[in-house]
Design a protein around this motif. Structure first.
Motif, PDB file in Angstrom:
ATOM      1  N   VAL A 232       0.867  -1.183   0.000  1.00 14.93           N
ATOM      2  CA  VAL A 232       0.000   0.000   0.000  1.00 14.93           C
ATOM      3  C   VAL A 232       0.900   1.229   0.000  1.00 14.93           C
ATOM      4  O   VAL A 232       1.835   1.316   0.792  1.00 14.93           O
ATOM      5  CB  VAL A 232      -0.904   0.027   1.247  1.00 14.93           C
ATOM      6  N   ASN A 233       0.657   2.142  -0.916  1.00 17.75           N
ATOM      7  CA  ASN A 233       1.429   3.381  -0.956  1.00 17.75           C
ATOM      8  C   ASN A 233       0.495   4.587  -0.939  1.00 17.75           C
ATOM      9  O   ASN A 233      -0.570   4.553  -1.552  1.00 17.75           O
ATOM     10  CB  ASN A 233       2.294   3.435  -2.221  1.00 17.75           C
ATOM     11  N   GLU A 303       5.425  -4.773  -3.935  1.00 18.55           N
ATOM     12  CA  GLU A 303       5.907  -3.515  -3.357  1.00 18.55           C
ATOM     13  C   GLU A 303       6.805  -2.737  -4.329  1.00 18.55           C
ATOM     14  O   GLU A 303       6.583  -1.563  -4.596  1.00 18.55           O
ATOM     15  CB  GLU A 303       6.667  -3.827  -2.058  1.00 18.55           C
ATOM     16  N   LEU A 328       5.653  11.454  -0.516  1.00 19.52           N
ATOM     17  CA  LEU A 328       5.285  10.051  -0.625  1.00 19.52           C
ATOM     18  C   LEU A 328       5.577   9.421   0.732  1.00 19.52           C
ATOM     19  O   LEU A 328       6.693   9.529   1.243  1.00 19.52           O
ATOM     20  CB  LEU A 328       6.140   9.417  -1.727  1.00 19.52           C
ATOM     21  N   GLN A 330       6.763   7.136   3.532  1.00 20.79           N
ATOM     22  CA  GLN A 330       7.832   6.138   3.560  1.00 20.79           C
ATOM     23  C   GLN A 330       7.530   5.024   4.547  1.00 20.79           C
ATOM     24  O   GLN A 330       8.205   4.021   4.573  1.00 20.79           O
ATOM     25  CB  GLN A 330       9.171   6.800   3.908  1.00 20.79           C
ATOM     26  N   ASP A 331       6.533   5.232   5.398  1.00 23.24           N
ATOM     27  CA  ASP A 331       6.151   4.153   6.304  1.00 23.24           C
ATOM     28  C   ASP A 331       4.669   4.310   6.634  1.00 23.24           C
ATOM     29  O   ASP A 331       4.018   5.270   6.210  1.00 23.24           O
ATOM     30  CB  ASP A 331       7.032   4.131   7.562  1.00 23.24           C
ATOM     31  N   ILE A 332       4.164   3.340   7.394  1.00 24.82           N
ATOM     32  CA  ILE A 332       2.728   3.321   7.643  1.00 24.82           C
ATOM     33  C   ILE A 332       2.293   4.523   8.473  1.00 24.82           C
ATOM     34  O   ILE A 332       1.228   5.093   8.253  1.00 24.82           O
ATOM     35  CB  ILE A 332       2.311   2.004   8.337  1.00 24.82           C
TER      36      ILE A 332
ATOM     37  N   ASP B  12       7.899  -2.444   9.892  1.00 24.60           N
ATOM     38  CA  ASP B  12       7.264  -1.148  10.141  1.00 24.60           C
ATOM     39  C   ASP B  12       6.668  -1.100  11.552  1.00 24.60           C
ATOM     40  O   ASP B  12       6.046  -2.052  12.019  1.00 24.60           O
ATOM     41  CB  ASP B  12       6.172  -0.904   9.103  1.00 24.60           C
ATOM     42  N   ALA B  14       4.104   0.191  12.661  1.00 22.94           N
ATOM     43  CA  ALA B  14       2.659   0.031  12.807  1.00 22.94           C
ATOM     44  C   ALA B  14       2.165  -1.384  12.494  1.00 22.94           C
ATOM     45  O   ALA B  14       0.982  -1.670  12.624  1.00 22.94           O
ATOM     46  CB  ALA B  14       1.946   1.043  11.900  1.00 22.94           C
ATOM     47  N   LYS B  32       5.373  -5.276   5.737  1.00 24.24           N
ATOM     48  CA  LYS B  32       5.902  -3.967   5.367  1.00 24.24           C
ATOM     49  C   LYS B  32       7.150  -3.628   6.197  1.00 24.24           C
ATOM     50  O   LYS B  32       7.137  -3.700   7.418  1.00 24.24           O
ATOM     51  CB  LYS B  32       4.800  -2.928   5.605  1.00 24.24           C
ATOM     52  N   MET B  33       8.246  -3.298   5.496  1.00 22.07           N
ATOM     53  CA  MET B  33       9.477  -2.915   6.178  1.00 22.07           C
ATOM     54  C   MET B  33       9.690  -1.408   5.982  1.00 22.07           C
ATOM     55  O   MET B  33       9.406  -0.875   4.910  1.00 22.07           O
ATOM     56  CB  MET B  33      10.672  -3.666   5.582  1.00 22.07           C
ATOM     57  N   SER B  34      10.215  -0.756   6.997  1.00 18.50           N
ATOM     58  CA  SER B  34      10.475   0.683   6.901  1.00 18.50           C
ATOM     59  C   SER B  34      11.739   1.032   7.658  1.00 18.50           C
ATOM     60  O   SER B  34      12.354   0.167   8.267  1.00 18.50           O
ATOM     61  CB  SER B  34       9.304   1.477   7.491  1.00 18.50           C
ATOM     62  N   THR B  74      15.368   5.865   0.699  1.00 12.18           N
ATOM     63  CA  THR B  74      14.506   6.736   1.506  1.00 12.18           C
ATOM     64  C   THR B  74      15.356   7.791   2.202  1.00 12.18           C
ATOM     65  O   THR B  74      15.013   8.975   2.224  1.00 12.18           O
ATOM     66  CB  THR B  74      13.749   5.906   2.565  1.00 12.18           C
ATOM     67  N   ALA B 188       9.641  12.692   2.537  1.00 12.44           N
ATOM     68  CA  ALA B 188      10.373  12.636   1.273  1.00 12.44           C
ATOM     69  C   ALA B 188       9.522  13.318   0.199  1.00 12.44           C
ATOM     70  O   ALA B 188       8.443  12.844  -0.129  1.00 12.44           O
ATOM     71  CB  ALA B 188      10.644  11.187   0.897  1.00 12.44           C
ATOM     72  N   LEU B 190       8.625  14.866  -3.644  1.00 11.30           N
ATOM     73  CA  LEU B 190       8.846  14.346  -5.005  1.00 11.30           C
ATOM     74  C   LEU B 190      10.153  14.851  -5.622  1.00 11.30           C
ATOM     75  O   LEU B 190      10.911  14.057  -6.174  1.00 11.30           O
ATOM     76  CB  LEU B 190       7.662  14.686  -5.907  1.00 11.30           C
ATOM     77  N   ILE B 193      12.880  12.867  -4.077  1.00 14.87           N
ATOM     78  CA  ILE B 193      12.874  11.459  -4.502  1.00 14.87           C
ATOM     79  C   ILE B 193      13.565  11.361  -5.859  1.00 14.87           C
ATOM     80  O   ILE B 193      14.354  10.463  -6.126  1.00 14.87           O
ATOM     81  CB  ILE B 193      11.423  10.931  -4.581  1.00 14.87           C
TER      82      ILE B 193
END
Ligand SMILES: Cc1cc2nc3c(=O)[nH]c(=O)nc-3n(C[C@H](O)[C@H](O)[C@H](O)COP(=O)(O)OP(=O)(O)OC[C@H]3O[C@@H](n4cnc5c(N)ncnc54)[C@H](O)[C@@H]3O)c2cc1C
Lengths: 456, 251
Positions: A232-233, A303, A328, A330-332, B12, B14, B32-34, B74, B188, B190, B193
């Motif tokens: 999900v983005n 992803e 954008l 970068q994390d949830i 992540d 969350a 999900k990894m962050s 990132t 981040a 645009l 990026i």
């Protein structure tokens, strides 16, 4: 505000015998006369509509709902079904002294089929609870809305709630596969199918989707849920004018088609309201002013390719100057922060004072003209904001005022309805008719259509 | 002056963590990894120092599998000037990380090393202290405020300790580890990026840096915390006292 409606003498008034009868069938605990609970159930989420009911009934199963309705029907006692009481059109609270039938105790999940993703549950299940149940199973609900912590699936079905993911998963007419409902005379209609396809005659269940309790009480629902996809983005973008938002939508549908799962917009007035009234909400672009903001969410299964696709789309849109700036997640937690800016608008409006809410379907190209016209009509008297589900041509036009004021109201209505009707829009895109628009239905439905329903 | 910042790729914050059925660790597939939130804060602080003219370059370092490059991207999109990826496909423990970092410090010669106080996956809270020990640099851990004096070559660090704020003065070069309230990391954007796509990422392996990866630890078992039992609503004070006496046996 419905002040013109008179209580019909046809309806009886509640007496002690009635209460005793309800206590017999439901048990004392589920027949509520407590003042605090009554005052909460008598007033709607916006504090705009207030009834004077003296009784809340909390049935635990379909049979009890049937017995309640059968009795009320025979005694001519008026009834209002109530789910999470988050409805925005004054339909979930009594107008006068109707008996409130609350579905809150009917909150069991009955079955879930992991192969087909079909969930069967009772009407009083809170949307967010169903979501977390499904999350554990690797599935999601096909609808999501700001009121998810309180609203119930029965209320969602009864209002045909749209919400944030409609652009991807379609309306409840598509995902609700079956409904069990109890008619006013106590008859239980079992239409609780768990089939994707079923063409045996009329699709009667569809009448209950969006009928706002007017045809009966929904007691169970079966619903098709999509699998949860891992990627999900969320991007939050700034646009210089409304026409850029519109073009961006066209492009997003084309270039992100299969992964696009939300396309929401808000104007700078909405952004100011949220950042001024909600703790911790901050504008992602603190240093420059933008007129419009768009939130785009994609949901897919890969992803790295999804992110690449979204990034390419966004960078392209920046080059074409459809987007003036963007971030954008970068994390949830960043994604939730962006969503909060959009989902928190209703809450921020409540903190700002009183609010007149209009939920309109208008062809995208004209949609924002109404906000601008309203703004110039009302001048300094009110803060007019526009936001909504742009991906579905759905505008939430909100007029924020210090307190409800009939002089301002007369400036808004019927103008807003006439304008919408003239542009062949709908005066209720997803919130329903309720008490608020009961007399305005003709702006969006022909006389013949209404007559066939009323006189049937 | 260069600033070196470490950023770790973790599950992540969350995401609801699930333990693998065989109890050897937690499920990371399709999860999900962050970037570790404390590392994000470390990077933000480094960027602010550079933007105020007190540093010339910010180098982000990440160690781990090839996907750590996403985390570096990132970091570059947030504003780091370049990245270093140390590829390692098995678990890295704090001492190994500190040893690798020491080699990188010898190569890059930064004047300041900023790390998160801990990574939210293993909660070790050791790497910063270990690298300071290995380098014999002064350390300011759990920083909630950082002020640099370029002329005196001194960093003043506020730390939130149990009985208030402790202020340390460190001679540079130094190690700082960041606490939650130090700053609010930027998004981040645009344009950034886009710029990040052309920033360089240098790759090393532990072997190239002459560091042997080994651990003195063995994970015996990973289990979920015990589930909280749901509460009950009692209808009277008497019932409450009865339950406290006879069921909970606390009075
Ligand atoms: C913050 C916020 C955000 C919202 N966002 C959206 C949105 O994005 N999209 C959208 O479509 N709506 C939105 N809404 C309004 C939406 O209609 C409701 O939130 C929700 O669908 C109603 O569910 P509920 O359980 O609260 O029903 P209630 O408010 O209790 O009732 C709504 C109507 O349905 C009837 N009803 C309720 N349960 C039953 C039942 N079991 N059987 C028969 N009739 C029943 C009631 O009589 C009433 O007429 C929002 C509301 C809030 C407060």
């Amino acid at each position: 505000m419905g002040g013109v409606v008179q209580r019909s003498p046809r309806f009886s008034e509640l007496n002690d015998d009635d209460v005793r009868y309800f206590q017999e069938i439901l048990g004392k605990k589920n027949v509520i006369q407590d003042d605090d609970k009554l005052s909460a159930a008598n007033i709607d989420w916006m504090h705009k509509y207030k009834g004077a009911s003296k009784l809340i009934l909390q049935p635990c199963n379909t049979d009890q709902v049937s017995q309640i309705l059968k009795y009320c029907n025979s005694r001519c006692l008026a009834v209002v079904p109530q789910g999470g009481n988050t409805g925005l059109v004054g339909g979930s609270v009594p107008v006068f002294d109707e008996v409130i039938v609350s579905l809150s105790s009917m909150n069991n999940i009955i079955s879930f089929d992991k192969v087909s993703g079909i969930l069967v549950c009772e009407a009083g299940c809170i949307l967010e609870n169903i979501m977390s149940f499904l999350d554990n199973e690797g599935f999601i609900m096909p609808l999501d809305l700001g009121a998810k912590g309180s609203c119930q699936i029965g209320g969602n079905v009864s209002t045909n709630a749209g919400g944030l993911r409609l652009v991807r998963y379609g309306s409840l007419h598509g995902s609700v596969l079956g409904v069990e409902a109890v008619l006013a005379n106590g008859t239980v209609l079992d239409m609780l199918k768990t089939l994707r396809k079923d063409n045996t005659g009329y699709g009667l269940k569809h009448l209950f989707i969006g009928s706002e309790g007017s045809l009966g009480i929904v007691t169970k629902v079966s619903i098709l849920t999509p699998p949860k996809l891992s990627s999900v983005n969320v991007a939050f973008l700034a646009c210089k004018d409304y026409s850029c938002c519109q073009k961006l939508l066209q492009e997003a549908k084309r270039k992100l088609g299969e992964i696009l799962s939300a396309f929401e917009f808000l104007d700078s007035q909405s952004m100011n309201l949220v950042t001024n009234h909600l703790e911790g909400a901050r504008n992602p672009f603190p240093t420059s002013l933008h007129n419009f903001y768009v939130l785009i969410e994609t949901t897919g299964s890969d992803e790295s390719s999804d992110k690449q696709k979204l990034e390419a789309f966004l960078l392209g849109s920046m080059e074409n100057e459809l987007v003036s700036d963007g971030v954008l997640a970068q994390d949830i937690s960043q994604a939730s922060t962006f969503w909060r800016l959009r989902e928190g608008i209703s809450e921020a409006l409540m903190k700002a004072g009183a609010v007149y809410k209009y939920d309109l379907s208008i062809p995208v190209e004209n949609l924002y003209n109404l906000v601008e016209e309203m703004r110039s009509r009302l001048g300094d008297a009110a803060n007019v904001i526009g936001y909504g589900h742009l991906g579905d041509s759905n505008l939430h036009l909100n007029v924020s005022v210090p307190r409800y004021d009939n002089k301002i109201l007369s400036q808004i209505e019927p103008f807003v309805y006439e304008w919408t009707s003239k542009h062949r829009g709908s005066i209720s895109a997803e919130h329903g008719v309720g008490l608020m628009k009961a007399n305005e239905i003709f702006y969006s439905q022909s006389r013949e259509t209404v007559r066939i329903v009323v006189y049937y | 002056m260069k600033i070196m910042v470490t950023i770790k790729r973790v599950i992540d914050y969350a995401v609801k963590i699930r333990v693998k059925p065989d109890k050897t660790g937690v499920v990371t597939q399709n999860v999900k990894m962050s970037m570790n939130p404390f590392c994000e804060i470390a990077l933000e602080e480094a960027l602010r120092i550079r933007e105020s003219g007190l540093a010339s370059e910010v180098i982000a370092v990440s160690m781990g599998p090839s996907q750590s490059i996403d985390t570096l991207r990132t970091g570059l999109a947030m504003g780091a000037d370049r990245g270093i990826h140390v590829e390692a496909n098995h678990s890295l423990y704090p001492l190994s990380v500190a040893k690798i970092l020491k080699k990188l410090v010898e190569i890059e010669k930064p004047g300041l090393l900023i790390l998160g106080k801990q990574a939210i996956d293993d909660d070790c809270n050791q790497t910063g202290q270990m690298i300071a020990g290995l380098l014999n640099w002064p350390q300011g851990t759990f920083a909630s405020k950082v002020v640099l004096d370029k002329e005196k070559q001194v960093a003043t660090v506020d730390r939130e300790v149990d009985d208030g704020i402790e202020t340390l003065s460190l001679n540079l070069p130094a190690v700082i580890t960041t606490d939650l309230r130090l700053n609010q990391p930027r998004y981040a954007t645009l344009p950034n990026i886009m710029k990040a796509k052309s920033k360089p990422i240098k790759k090393f392996t532990p072997e190239e840096l002459n560091v042997e990866i080994k651990s003195d630890l063995e994970i015996v078992e990973v289990t979920e915390p015990p589930k909280r039992k749901s509460g009950v609503i009692v209808s009277s004070v008497d019932e409450l006292i009865d339950k406290l006496k006879n069921e909970a046996n606390v009075i």
